[in-house]
Design a protein around this motif. Sequence first.
Motif, mmCIF file in Angstrom:
data_model
loop_
_atom_site.group_PDB
_atom_site.id
_atom_site.type_symbol
_atom_site.label_atom_id
_atom_site.label_comp_id
_atom_site.label_asym_id
_atom_site.label_seq_id
_atom_site.Cartn_x
_atom_site.Cartn_y
_atom_site.Cartn_z
ATOM 1 N N GLU A 219 49.393 6.178 39.491
ATOM 2 C CA GLU A 219 49.071 6.394 38.090
ATOM 3 C C GLU A 219 47.783 7.193 37.941
ATOM 4 O O GLU A 219 46.780 6.914 38.597
ATOM 5 N N ARG A 220 47.819 8.162 37.032
ATOM 6 C CA ARG A 220 46.674 9.049 36.842
ATOM 7 C C ARG A 220 46.030 8.822 35.479
ATOM 8 O O ARG A 220 46.722 8.529 34.508
ATOM 9 N N LYS A 221 44.731 8.994 35.429
ATOM 10 C CA LYS A 221 44.003 8.967 34.173
ATOM 11 C C LYS A 221 43.453 10.371 33.936
ATOM 12 O O LYS A 221 42.497 10.801 34.574
ATOM 13 N N LEU A 222 44.105 11.094 33.031
ATOM 14 C CA LEU A 222 43.714 12.476 32.774
ATOM 15 C C LEU A 222 42.305 12.562 32.211
ATOM 16 O O LEU A 222 41.863 11.699 31.443
ATOM 17 N N SER B 161 55.966 19.890 38.859
ATOM 18 C CA SER B 161 56.305 20.625 37.641
ATOM 19 C C SER B 161 55.812 19.923 36.379
ATOM 20 O O SER B 161 55.634 20.570 35.341
ATOM 21 N N SER B 162 55.565 18.622 36.434
ATOM 22 C CA SER B 162 55.068 17.905 35.254
ATOM 23 C C SER B 162 53.550 17.816 35.210
ATOM 24 O O SER B 162 52.997 17.259 34.265
ATOM 25 N N TYR B 163 52.882 18.358 36.210
ATOM 26 C CA TYR B 163 51.423 18.292 36.273
ATOM 27 C C TYR B 163 50.806 19.477 35.535
ATOM 28 O O TYR B 163 51.280 20.610 35.653
ATOM 29 N N THR B 164 49.748 19.216 34.804
ATOM 30 C CA THR B 164 48.962 20.277 34.193
ATOM 31 C C THR B 164 47.782 20.592 35.107
ATOM 32 O O THR B 164 47.615 19.981 36.168
ATOM 33 N N SER B 165 46.952 21.522 34.686
ATOM 34 C CA SER B 165 45.758 21.874 35.462
ATOM 35 C C SER B 165 44.570 20.961 35.163
ATOM 36 O O SER B 165 43.471 21.186 35.683
ATOM 37 N N ASP B 166 44.781 19.925 34.359
ATOM 38 C CA ASP B 166 43.697 19.003 34.027
ATOM 39 C C ASP B 166 43.357 18.117 35.225
ATOM 40 O O ASP B 166 44.247 17.592 35.897
ATOM 41 N N LEU C 256 39.055 11.638 42.680
ATOM 42 C CA LEU C 256 39.249 12.717 41.711
ATOM 43 C C LEU C 256 40.379 13.619 42.183
ATOM 44 O O LEU C 256 40.360 14.113 43.312
ATOM 45 N N GLY C 257 41.371 13.806 41.320
ATOM 46 C CA GLY C 257 42.419 14.778 41.567
ATOM 47 C C GLY C 257 42.060 16.083 40.876
ATOM 48 O O GLY C 257 41.801 16.110 39.670
ATOM 49 N N LEU C 258 42.003 17.151 41.647
ATOM 50 C CA LEU C 258 41.586 18.453 41.121
ATOM 51 C C LEU C 258 42.706 19.444 41.409
ATOM 52 O O LEU C 258 42.766 20.022 42.500
ATOM 53 N N PRO C 259 43.633 19.642 40.473
ATOM 54 C CA PRO C 259 44.783 20.517 40.741
ATOM 55 C C PRO C 259 44.388 21.972 40.939
ATOM 56 O O PRO C 259 43.443 22.475 40.310
ATOM 57 N N GLY C 260 45.134 22.639 41.812
ATOM 58 C CA GLY C 260 45.028 24.085 41.875
ATOM 59 C C GLY C 260 45.543 24.651 40.572
ATOM 60 O O GLY C 260 46.659 24.328 40.138
ATOM 61 N N SER C 261 44.757 25.474 39.902
ATOM 62 C CA SER C 261 45.091 25.909 38.544
ATOM 63 C C SER C 261 46.346 26.774 38.505
ATOM 64 O O SER C 261 46.532 27.681 39.320
ATOM 65 N N GLY C 262 47.197 26.478 37.545
ATOM 66 C CA GLY C 262 48.410 27.247 37.358
ATOM 67 C C GLY C 262 49.113 26.798 36.092
ATOM 68 O O GLY C 262 48.751 25.778 35.499
ATOM 69 N N GLY D 263 42.745 23.673 26.310
ATOM 70 C CA GLY D 263 41.702 22.676 26.481
ATOM 71 C C GLY D 263 41.215 22.470 27.904
ATOM 72 O O GLY D 263 40.354 21.622 28.151
ATOM 73 N N VAL D 264 41.756 23.222 28.848
ATOM 74 C CA VAL D 264 41.313 23.094 30.239
ATOM 75 C C VAL D 264 39.928 23.716 30.380
ATOM 76 O O VAL D 264 39.668 24.798 29.852
ATOM 77 N N ARG D 265 39.034 23.038 31.096
ATOM 78 C CA ARG D 265 37.676 23.555 31.292
ATOM 79 C C ARG D 265 37.277 23.619 32.760
ATOM 80 O O ARG D 265 36.214 24.129 33.087
ATOM 81 N N ILE D 266 38.109 23.095 33.651
ATOM 82 C CA ILE D 266 37.822 23.141 35.081
ATOM 83 C C ILE D 266 38.932 23.918 35.767
ATOM 84 O O ILE D 266 40.119 23.622 35.595
ATOM 85 N N PHE D 267 38.558 24.921 36.557
ATOM 86 C CA PHE D 267 39.514 25.841 37.165
ATOM 87 C C PHE D 267 39.318 25.868 38.680
ATOM 88 O O PHE D 267 38.193 25.910 39.166
#
Length: 330
Positions: free
Chosen positions: A3-6, A183-188, A199-205, A268-272
Amino acid sequence: MSERKLIRLDSETRPILSVVIHTEEEFNWNKPHDRHATGVKHMRHIDRAQAVFDSFGIVPNYVVDYPIASQEEAFGPLKAYADSGRALIGAHLHPWVSPPYDEELNARNSYPGNLPRALEHEKLRLLTEQIKTSFGTSPLTYLAGRYGFGPNTGEILEELGYEVDISVAASIDYSADGGPDYSSYTSDPFWFGSQRRLLGLPGSGGYVGRLRAGGTPLYRRLMHPWLRKAKISGAVARLRLLERIRLSPEDYSEPEMRRLTKSLLADGVRIFVFSFHSPSVMPGGTPYVNSDADLERFLEKCRRYFDFFMRELGGTTMTPLEIKDWLEQQ
């Protein structure tokens, strides 16, 4: 992933850029995985990328795999950068070239999260120990090889003392050959783990264009062989109605990366997270750079994008660990 907390940041937050380099051996991307493909001669030229980072005050996170961490030709230059505060060292697990070699060599097992828990743990433990030996410090950031985060990976990261995971490739589905579906993950970014301290830090896309609200379902329909044959999907991309773009100079142009960044900012994404593979610093090292001219274009894309992010957007840069420390203070 558990479970993730965005994490959503205020719209006034200054954009933050983190650069992560998949630092790995050279191999033929069009052939099956080979335990004997452990060459690292491209690391003689890693200064080509580091010089670009230095010119923008960027401290890259080199996530290194076993062939890099175990050969002085490869880890020597990186250790000098890290010792001088110009780089951060993390871990990158390519299971097919990382001991112990107990698994069958196939596509599914190239995703470390698919391995039995004990084997995934032991491979990452040995890689972690090798990094400590070669660099003198413990890696705290992790990027699974082939983005292969699995059901046991979070617990293993906690047990081994990691703090940041960078394995998620936002909006991409690797399930066709046994990999994870993002596919359901955002860049947040997000908190996860048993204590919600990782901390989960997705590769931006993500998706860009007037039809981007359709997201992955629409994109998959457009990629249907019949529509591709009819050139419908190509027309949709050319008209910029729907494009899937990743924040990487490999396979994406600087204007495409700009469009992605502006679209994510609007969402609304601020971390890339900007990333590429280390062998791209040498012609022939990856499919993305095949000549000296390709290499110069590749590096120029990086320069132009960093200039855009820092100057036009007024952005700043942090390592993944600095981002985690900063978020914990918010």
